[in-house]
Scaffold this motif. Structure first.
Motif, PDB file in Angstrom:
ATOM      1  N   LYS A  56       0.814  -1.214   0.000  1.00 14.48           N
ATOM      2  CA  LYS A  56       0.000   0.000   0.000  1.00 14.48           C
ATOM      3  C   LYS A  56       0.852   1.270   0.000  1.00 14.48           C
ATOM      4  N   ASP A  57       2.028   1.221   0.658  1.00 12.55           N
ATOM      5  CA  ASP A  57       2.919   2.393   0.719  1.00 12.55           C
ATOM      6  C   ASP A  57       3.832   2.495  -0.507  1.00 12.55           C
ATOM      7  N   LYS A  97      14.220  -0.831  -4.850  1.00  9.62           N
ATOM      8  CA  LYS A  97      14.289   0.610  -4.575  1.00  9.62           C
ATOM      9  C   LYS A  97      13.036   1.290  -5.078  1.00  9.62           C
ATOM     10  N   LYS A  98      12.607   2.321  -4.344  1.00  9.94           N
ATOM     11  CA  LYS A  98      11.416   3.097  -4.749  1.00  9.94           C
ATOM     12  C   LYS A  98      11.675   3.886  -5.981  1.00  9.94           C
TER      13      LYS A  98
END
Length: 75
Positions: free
Chosen positions: A56-57, A74-75
């Motif tokens: 969700k994040d 990694k984001k």
């Protein structure tokens, strides 16, 4: 146990031959805690089957199906 307090995410395998379910012990840096709201997708990377899980994040993880090893992306 409250799922928010888990120290790992449980992974299970369904055997289609007899519909039995077994818990898979995983290693690596996987998601921790509650994963009630996520998206999972099967991917093939360098001839290996991986499950990409996005929480969700928006944090993502990959689980190598052969080795049962998590990798945080990694984001």
């Amino acid at each position: 146990m409250n799922s928010d307090r888990r120290k790992e995410t449980h992974v299970y395998r369904l055997r289609l031959s007899d519909f039995s379910i077994e818990r898979i012990k995983t290693t690596g840096n996987g998601p921790i805690g509650c994963t009630y709201s996520y998206h999972a997708k099967l991917e093939t990377i360098k001839d290996r089957k991986m499950i990409k899980t996005t929480l969700k994040d928006h944090q993502s993880y990959r689980l190598d199906i052969e080795t049962a090893q998590w990798t945080r992306m990694k984001k």
